[in-house]
Design a protein around this motif. Structure first.
Motif, PDB file in Angstrom:
ATOM      1  N   ILE A 130       4.212  -4.444   8.035  1.00  0.00           N
ATOM      2  CA  ILE A 130       3.373  -3.613   7.175  1.00  0.00           C
ATOM      3  C   ILE A 130       2.047  -3.373   7.896  1.00  0.00           C
ATOM      4  N   PRO A 131       1.617  -2.114   8.043  1.00  0.00           N
ATOM      5  CA  PRO A 131       0.376  -1.835   8.775  1.00  0.00           C
ATOM      6  C   PRO A 131      -0.845  -2.424   8.077  1.00  0.00           C
ATOM      7  N   GLU A 132      -1.809  -2.868   8.859  1.00  0.00           N
ATOM      8  CA  GLU A 132      -3.064  -3.416   8.335  1.00  0.00           C
ATOM      9  C   GLU A 132      -3.972  -2.295   7.859  1.00  0.00           C
ATOM     10  N   GLY A 133      -4.980  -2.618   7.061  1.00  0.00           N
ATOM     11  CA  GLY A 133      -6.001  -1.662   6.662  1.00  0.00           C
ATOM     12  C   GLY A 133      -5.790  -1.112   5.272  1.00  0.00           C
ATOM     13  N   GLU A 134      -6.590  -0.114   4.946  1.00  0.00           N
ATOM     14  CA  GLU A 134      -6.569   0.503   3.624  1.00  0.00           C
ATOM     15  C   GLU A 134      -5.281   1.297   3.413  1.00  0.00           C
ATOM     16  N   VAL A 135      -4.807   1.337   2.193  1.00  0.00           N
ATOM     17  CA  VAL A 135      -3.650   2.131   1.827  1.00  0.00           C
ATOM     18  C   VAL A 135      -4.170   3.432   1.234  1.00  0.00           C
ATOM     19  N   ASP A 136      -3.660   4.566   1.742  1.00  0.00           N
ATOM     20  CA  ASP A 136      -4.049   5.867   1.211  1.00  0.00           C
ATOM     21  C   ASP A 136      -3.182   6.141  -0.008  1.00  0.00           C
ATOM     22  N   LEU A 137      -3.763   5.991  -1.210  1.00  0.00           N
ATOM     23  CA  LEU A 137      -2.997   6.126  -2.442  1.00  0.00           C
ATOM     24  C   LEU A 137      -2.421   7.519  -2.627  1.00  0.00           C
ATOM     25  N   SER A 138      -2.987   8.541  -1.960  1.00  0.00           N
ATOM     26  CA  SER A 138      -2.461   9.898  -2.085  1.00  0.00           C
ATOM     27  C   SER A 138      -1.104  10.033  -1.391  1.00  0.00           C
ATOM     28  N   GLU A 139      -0.718   9.076  -0.541  1.00  0.00           N
ATOM     29  CA  GLU A 139       0.562   9.115   0.154  1.00  0.00           C
ATOM     30  C   GLU A 139       1.695   8.515  -0.689  1.00  0.00           C
ATOM     31  N   ILE A 140       1.381   7.854  -1.788  1.00  0.00           N
ATOM     32  CA  ILE A 140       2.401   7.259  -2.634  1.00  0.00           C
ATOM     33  C   ILE A 140       2.983   8.363  -3.508  1.00  0.00           C
ATOM     34  N   PRO A 141       4.324   8.520  -3.526  1.00  0.00           N
ATOM     35  CA  PRO A 141       4.940   9.673  -4.177  1.00  0.00           C
ATOM     36  C   PRO A 141       5.016   9.612  -5.699  1.00  0.00           C
ATOM     37  N   PHE A 142       4.415   8.649  -6.347  1.00  0.00           N
ATOM     38  CA  PHE A 142       4.468   8.595  -7.815  1.00  0.00           C
ATOM     39  C   PHE A 142       3.124   8.358  -8.405  1.00  0.00           C
TER      40      PHE A 142
ATOM     41  N   GLU B  14     -15.415  16.434  -4.297  1.00  0.00           N
ATOM     42  CA  GLU B  14     -15.750  15.345  -3.382  1.00  0.00           C
ATOM     43  C   GLU B  14     -14.914  14.102  -3.700  1.00  0.00           C
ATOM     44  N   ASN B  15     -14.584  13.329  -2.651  1.00  0.00           N
ATOM     45  CA  ASN B  15     -13.889  12.060  -2.860  1.00  0.00           C
ATOM     46  C   ASN B  15     -14.852  11.056  -3.471  1.00  0.00           C
ATOM     47  N   LYS B  16     -14.369  10.358  -4.475  1.00  0.00           N
ATOM     48  CA  LYS B  16     -15.176   9.344  -5.145  1.00  0.00           C
ATOM     49  C   LYS B  16     -14.411   8.026  -5.121  1.00  0.00           C
ATOM     50  N   GLU B  17     -15.152   6.912  -5.207  1.00  0.00           N
ATOM     51  CA  GLU B  17     -14.569   5.566  -5.219  1.00  0.00           C
ATOM     52  C   GLU B  17     -14.825   4.928  -6.572  1.00  0.00           C
ATOM     53  N   ASP B  18     -13.853   4.173  -7.032  1.00  0.00           N
ATOM     54  CA  ASP B  18     -13.990   3.437  -8.279  1.00  0.00           C
ATOM     55  C   ASP B  18     -13.378   2.056  -8.057  1.00  0.00           C
ATOM     56  N   VAL B  19     -14.008   1.025  -8.613  1.00  0.00           N
ATOM     57  CA  VAL B  19     -13.491  -0.330  -8.487  1.00  0.00           C
ATOM     58  C   VAL B  19     -13.324  -0.917  -9.877  1.00  0.00           C
ATOM     59  N   SER B  20     -12.165  -1.522 -10.113  1.00  0.00           N
ATOM     60  CA  SER B  20     -11.916  -2.260 -11.352  1.00  0.00           C
ATOM     61  C   SER B  20     -11.758  -3.724 -10.988  1.00  0.00           C
ATOM     62  N   TYR B  21     -12.295  -4.600 -11.818  1.00  0.00           N
ATOM     63  CA  TYR B  21     -12.194  -6.040 -11.603  1.00  0.00           C
ATOM     64  C   TYR B  21     -11.266  -6.590 -12.680  1.00  0.00           C
ATOM     65  N   ILE B  22     -10.129  -7.131 -12.258  1.00  0.00           N
ATOM     66  CA  ILE B  22      -9.096  -7.581 -13.175  1.00  0.00           C
ATOM     67  C   ILE B  22      -9.011  -9.105 -13.132  1.00  0.00           C
ATOM     68  N   ASP B  23      -9.187  -9.744 -14.311  1.00  0.00           N
ATOM     69  CA  ASP B  23      -9.049 -11.200 -14.412  1.00  0.00           C
ATOM     70  C   ASP B  23      -7.575 -11.561 -14.489  1.00  0.00           C
ATOM     71  N   CYS B  24      -7.202 -12.649 -13.799  1.00  0.00           N
ATOM     72  CA  CYS B  24      -5.819 -13.111 -13.766  1.00  0.00           C
ATOM     73  C   CYS B  24      -5.785 -14.628 -13.940  1.00  0.00           C
ATOM     74  N   VAL B  25      -4.661 -15.130 -14.463  1.00  0.00           N
ATOM     75  CA  VAL B  25      -4.410 -16.567 -14.535  1.00  0.00           C
ATOM     76  C   VAL B  25      -2.986 -16.823 -14.066  1.00  0.00           C
ATOM     77  N   ALA B  26      -2.771 -17.983 -13.461  1.00  0.00           N
ATOM     78  CA  ALA B  26      -1.438 -18.396 -13.035  1.00  0.00           C
ATOM     79  C   ALA B  26      -1.257 -19.856 -13.437  1.00  0.00           C
ATOM     80  N   TRP B  27      -0.132 -20.161 -14.033  1.00  0.00           N
ATOM     81  CA  TRP B  27       0.134 -21.505 -14.547  1.00  0.00           C
ATOM     82  C   TRP B  27       1.061 -22.272 -13.622  1.00  0.00           C
ATOM     83  N   GLY B  28       0.984 -23.590 -13.676  1.00  0.00           N
ATOM     84  CA  GLY B  28       1.919 -24.485 -12.995  1.00  0.00           C
ATOM     85  C   GLY B  28       1.892 -24.388 -11.489  1.00  0.00           C
ATOM     86  N   LYS B  29       3.090 -24.433 -10.886  1.00  0.00           N
ATOM     87  CA  LYS B  29       3.231 -24.429  -9.425  1.00  0.00           C
ATOM     88  C   LYS B  29       2.655 -23.162  -8.799  1.00  0.00           C
TER      89      LYS B  29
END
Length: 152
Positions: free
Chosen positions: A140-152, A45-60
């Motif tokens: 670039i098309p709108e919507g979800e990206v199907d990760l199975s279509e990425i060749p790597f 079965e297809n399953k979904e997983d979500v990761s929450y990644i903290d980021c920081v950006a400095w300056g401009k």
């Protein structure tokens, strides 16, 4: 041997970016990106997983993100991984791994134009006194990206 750290993620902001100024006068923007992943489980079965990644950006770069990004914005963040340790208010020692953004792309909607598209911003130093956003393809098309279509 010298180490190398590079992270590239794409997802949606989980909250509005928060811009602060350090005691030394530097601007730093904190934000979090939800990265969704779909995979096939052992049961097929297809399953979904979500990761929450903290980021920081400095300056401009941090200022641009703070001014134009908002909760739910689609983004691509590229930067280096950084791990830091600190003591929480409760006295417990904690650590955090986050991405220190070097490049930032708005995905889906260009916040600086009315015709849609995407924009790219970088923390790299510019030789001119004003930094201009880099144009990238707007077809670039709108919507979800199907990760199975990425060749790597």
């Amino acid at each position: 041997m010298r180490g190398f750290s590079k992270a590239i993620i794409t997802g949606n902001l989980t909250r509005d970016p928060e811009l602060r100024t350090t005691t030394s006068g530097s601007n730093v923007c904190s934000f979090s990106v939800a990265v969704n992943r779909t995979y096939k489980g052992a049961d097929g079965e297809n399953k979904e997983d979500v990761s929450y990644i903290d980021c920081v950006a400095w300056g401009k770069l941090g200022e641009v993100i703070s001014n134009y990004a908002k909760k739910g914005s689609g983004v691509l963040v590229s930067g280096r991984l950084s791990q830091r340790s600190f003591e929480g208010k409760d006295g417990v020692k904690r650590s955090r791994t986050e991405i220190v953004a070097e490049d930032f792309n708005f995905i889906g909607t260009n916040p600086t134009s009315r015709d849609g598209g995407s924009s790219s911003y970088s923390s790299s130093a510019s030789t001119s006194s004003e930094e201009a956003p880099v144009d990238i393809p707007t077809d670039i098309p709108e919507g979800e990206v199907d990760l199975s279509e990425i060749p790597f």
